[in-house]
Design a protein around this motif. Structure first.
Motif, PDB file in Angstrom:
ATOM      1  N   ASP A 144      -5.540   5.872  -3.430  1.00  0.00           N
ATOM      2  CA  ASP A 144      -6.341   4.701  -2.465  1.00  0.00           C
ATOM      3  C   ASP A 144      -7.502   4.342  -2.877  1.00  0.00           C
ATOM      4  O   ASP A 144      -8.529   5.299  -3.367  1.00  0.00           O
ATOM      5  CB  ASP A 144      -6.569   5.628  -0.994  1.00  0.00           C
ATOM      6  CG  ASP A 144      -7.190   5.228  -0.102  1.00  0.00           C
ATOM      7  OD1 ASP A 144      -6.690   3.857   0.216  1.00  0.00           O
ATOM      8  OD2 ASP A 144      -8.226   5.482   0.303  1.00  0.00           O
TER       9      ASP A 144
ATOM     10  N   VAL B 181      -5.410  -0.243  -4.113  1.00  0.00           N
ATOM     11  CA  VAL B 181      -4.900   0.932  -4.955  1.00  0.00           C
ATOM     12  C   VAL B 181      -5.323   0.765  -6.306  1.00  0.00           C
ATOM     13  O   VAL B 181      -5.341  -0.107  -7.023  1.00  0.00           O
ATOM     14  CB  VAL B 181      -3.539   1.053  -4.643  1.00  0.00           C
ATOM     15  CG1 VAL B 181      -2.831   2.118  -5.556  1.00  0.00           C
ATOM     16  CG2 VAL B 181      -3.072   1.046  -3.137  1.00  0.00           C
TER      17      VAL B 181
ATOM     18  N   ALA C 172      -5.397  -4.652   1.131  1.00  0.00           N
ATOM     19  CA  ALA C 172      -5.313  -3.257   0.744  1.00  0.00           C
ATOM     20  C   ALA C 172      -5.576  -3.022  -0.873  1.00  0.00           C
ATOM     21  O   ALA C 172      -5.380  -3.900  -1.232  1.00  0.00           O
ATOM     22  CB  ALA C 172      -3.917  -2.494   1.049  1.00  0.00           C
TER      23      ALA C 172
ATOM     24  N   TYR D 125       0.838  -1.286  -0.246  1.00  0.00           N
ATOM     25  CA  TYR D 125       0.103   0.042  -0.140  1.00  0.00           C
ATOM     26  C   TYR D 125       0.908   1.131  -0.029  1.00  0.00           C
ATOM     27  O   TYR D 125       0.661   2.256  -0.931  1.00  0.00           O
ATOM     28  CB  TYR D 125      -0.918  -0.216   1.308  1.00  0.00           C
ATOM     29  CG  TYR D 125      -1.715   1.183   1.061  1.00  0.00           C
ATOM     30  CD1 TYR D 125      -3.077   1.318   0.511  1.00  0.00           C
ATOM     31  CD2 TYR D 125      -1.540   2.188   2.161  1.00  0.00           C
ATOM     32  CE1 TYR D 125      -3.839   2.428   0.489  1.00  0.00           C
ATOM     33  CE2 TYR D 125      -2.503   3.332   2.125  1.00  0.00           C
ATOM     34  CZ  TYR D 125      -3.545   3.523   1.181  1.00  0.00           C
ATOM     35  OH  TYR D 125      -4.327   4.399   1.251  1.00  0.00           O
TER      36      TYR D 125
END
Length: 122
Positions: free
Chosen positions: A86, A105, A103, A76
């Motif tokens: 994000d 992205v 995570a 991340y």
């Protein structure tokens, strides 16, 4: 199930730089290069092929496996530093299962890139 997968991008060099930096915590490197393409993977085996496209490609969701939650965190940070946006900070997603730590992205061309660890902490 997959041996390798290929995605289209509008700029191979920019996407290569992004994916190399973002996936470095997983040990991913350039495995092979072709005309207007690059194969990324581990141990000199290309698992993710990046191909040039004339038109803006349709965004995909790509999820990569991590062995440790710290790799998710490192992915991340590296992906954001490499210019990603994000789409979900590192954390548990217990609606999938109790140890789903991931995570998300957004990469160049809008691809949603996830790194996930399915193991408990420690």
């Amino acid at each position: 199930m997959f041996d390798h997968i290929g995605i289209r991008v509008s700029n191979v060099e920019a996407s290569e730089r992004f994916f190399l930096r973002a996936l470095e915590p997983l040990g991913v490197a350039v495995a092979m290069k072709g005309p207007d393409s690059v194969g990324l993977g581990k141990n000199s085996k290309p698992s993710l092929w990046i191909y040039g496209a004339k038109d803006r490609p349709t965004p995909l969701h790509l999820a990569f496996a991590a062995e440790h939650r710290s790799q998710v965190d490192a992915f991340y940070r590296a992906a954001i530093e490499a210019g990603g946006h994000d789409n979900g900070i590192p954390g548990l997603r217990t609606h999938y299962h109790p140890n789903y730590y991931a995570a998300f992205v957004i990469a160049p061309d809008g691809h949603n890139v996830e790194v996930v660890c399915h193991f408990p902490e420690g």
